[in-house]
Design a protein around this motif. Structure first.
Motif, short mmCIF file in Angstrom:
data_model
loop_
_atom_site.label_atom_id
_atom_site.label_comp_id
_atom_site.label_asym_id
_atom_site.label_seq_id
_atom_site.Cartn_x
_atom_site.Cartn_y
_atom_site.Cartn_z
N LEU A 87 2.98 4.51 5.06
CA LEU A 87 2.36 4.44 3.55
C LEU A 87 2.16 2.98 3.06
O LEU A 87 0.94 2.61 2.42
CB LEU A 87 3.00 5.31 2.67
N TYR A 88 3.34 2.06 2.96
CA TYR A 88 3.10 0.70 2.73
C TYR A 88 2.06 -0.17 3.32
O TYR A 88 1.23 -0.81 2.73
CB TYR A 88 4.57 0.10 2.76
N LYS A 89 2.02 0.03 4.71
CA LYS A 89 1.18 -0.57 5.39
C LYS A 89 -0.35 -0.17 5.00
O LYS A 89 -1.17 -1.13 5.09
CB LYS A 89 1.18 -0.31 6.97
N GLU A 90 -0.67 0.98 4.68
CA GLU A 90 -1.88 1.48 4.36
C GLU A 90 -2.43 1.31 2.87
O GLU A 90 -3.54 0.86 2.63
CB GLU A 90 -2.06 2.89 4.72
N MET A 91 -1.35 1.00 2.01
CA MET A 91 -1.90 1.06 0.65
C MET A 91 -1.38 0.03 -0.11
O MET A 91 -1.77 -0.24 -1.38
CB MET A 91 -1.17 2.46 0.02
N LYS A 92 -0.79 -1.03 0.66
CA LYS A 92 -0.59 -2.36 -0.12
C LYS A 92 -1.67 -3.08 -0.56
O LYS A 92 -1.53 -3.71 -1.86
CB LYS A 92 0.62 -3.21 0.61
N ASP A 93 -2.63 -3.01 0.15
CA ASP A 93 -3.92 -3.71 -0.42
C ASP A 93 -4.73 -3.05 -1.46
O ASP A 93 -5.25 -3.41 -2.22
CB ASP A 93 -4.93 -3.70 0.81
N LYS A 94 -3.94 -1.84 -2.02
CA LYS A 94 -4.64 -0.99 -3.01
C LYS A 94 -3.85 -1.30 -4.21
O LYS A 94 -3.98 -0.60 -4.99
CB LYS A 94 -4.82 0.39 -2.78
N GLY A 95 -2.75 -2.06 -4.05
CA GLY A 95 -1.71 -2.54 -5.29
C GLY A 95 -0.81 -1.36 -5.17
O GLY A 95 0.17 -1.24 -6.44
N VAL A 96 -0.17 -0.93 -4.04
CA VAL A 96 1.09 -0.09 -4.06
C VAL A 96 1.94 -0.53 -3.30
O VAL A 96 1.68 -0.99 -1.86
CB VAL A 96 0.35 1.35 -3.39
#
Length: 382
Positions: A279-288
């Protein structure tokens, strides 16, 4: 019913490498506390984590209760003070002291719980068994039961021989509401000197503390502050499992950070870590962002548990988690971490340190977390 014995402590402790001296069973895992699920839960992310963390042996004598001046169990309304001779033999490990509890699934009320004492030979004291399988059950069954002291509901009182593994029972008293009776149970064939030592145990029956959905052999937790009423993590400074220093600024790089509170012994928690890493890998660029808080790395007095820190480090390495694993700070994140008794528990923090959105108990799949995060992210963006 769900039976929880010292076996759960032993296997969960062993499952994440390293054994320490546990005196009772652990706090509830939100999705499962059954030992049969541990091996499956430890096999995460397609890697053989179960073989790395669960394979091998341990000494069951290392996880028996330790000798101490007195034993107080508020949820049972029971306090025990043992004789010097009995304490000496527990310390010498010629006697194994264990705890067993049985809870009613529908109400989470105790049906029975007892402390047992059994003779332990040198061979049993030094025995090493497999961390998984029936080895622990077999080891306990091989011990010569001397006796027990416990509390039993009405139905359990009719099966004392079966439950306690003893043949003779002496009533010690009743709970104030009349729902439970206390018994000293002994084996007629046990060493007479040892049964007499059990008879010397000073038993104080007190008011039973309201049950809090944790082990009945644990101490009640402070519930004066509802953690969900806390609106901010406040200012803090703590250390991560990686040895780095972290402050509340750990949340400032992301619009929303998922804070996952877990323990090293909780199998659903361990199983979930690779899902959170993805989840972190996929969504960190979305600000998560994602942050883990390893709650059992400190005790209720704020003292760091080095063994738990070591276990958490192994977990972070084996599950390849790149997000920080935090050791609770002395403020317990402004009180937000206090009173948590079911794991894992997850809440969200915005970039300013405000606690936002809903609280989620239990583990989730990657797809479930994506759906939850998208919902919470939209709420933060409004």
């Amino acid at each position: 019913m769900k039976l929880r014995t010292q076996k759960i402590t032993a296997l969960m402790a062993a499952a994440v490498l390293g054994i320490s001296a546990f005196g009772s069973v652990p706090v509830t895992a939100a999705e499962s506390t059954e030992t049969a699920d541990i091996g499956e839960a430890m096999a995460v992310d397609g890697d053989a984590v179960s073989s790395d963390l669960v394979a091998g042996t341990f000494k069951p004598s290392d996880v028996t209760c330790k000798a101490q001046d007195s034993y107080e169990y508020p949820f049972l309304g029971l306090k025990l003070s043992l004789s010097k001779e009995l304490l000496k033999q527990i310390k010498d490990q010629s006697i194994a002291m264990l705890t067993t509890e049985d809870l009613e699934n529908q109400t989470n009320a105790v049906t029975y719980a007892y402390v047992s004492w059994s003779k332990m030979t040198e061979e049993q004291k030094n025995a090493e068994i497999q961390k998984m399988g029936t080895g622990y059950d077999d080891w306990v069954a091989s011990l010569d039961r001397i006796g027990t002291i416990g509390v039993y509901d009405e139905a359990s009182q009719k099966k004392l021989d079966e439950i306690t593994g003893c043949t003779e029972h002496k009533e010690l008293g009743s709970s104030s509401d009349g729902k439970y009776k206390y018994y000293l149970s002994t084996n007629k064939d046990a060493d007479e000197k040892l049964t007499k030592e059990l008879g010397k145990i000073k038993t104080d029956i007190t008011e039973m503390a309201p049950y809090q959905n944790i082990s009945v052999f644990d101490q009640p937790q402070d519930t004066s502050v509802n953690p969900e009423d806390v609106k901010s993590v406040g200012k803090f400074e703590t250390t991560g499992i990686d040895g780095k220093t972290y402050t509340e600024k750990v949340f400032s790089d992301y619009d929303l950070t998922l804070v996952n509170v877990f323990t090293t012994w909780c199998s659903p928690c361990v199983k979930e870590i690779p899902e959170l890493q993805e989840l972190y890998k996929e969504m960190k660029d979305k600000g998560v962002g994602v942050a883990g808080v390893v709650l059992d790395t400190t005790d209720e007095k704020g003292n760091q548990d080095e063994e738990a820190v070591k276990k958490a480090g192994i977990l972070q390495e084996k599950t390849k988690a790149k997000y920080p694993f935090l050791i609770p700070d002395t403020t317990m994140m402004n009180g937000r971490l206090q009173g948590i008794s079911a794991f894992p528990e997850t809440f969200f923090v915005d970039k300013d340190g405000n606690i936002v959105g809903d609280t989620y108990t239990g583990s989730h799949t990657l797809d479930e977390w994506k759906e939850i995060v998208e919902k919470e992210l939209k709420n933060v963006s409004k």
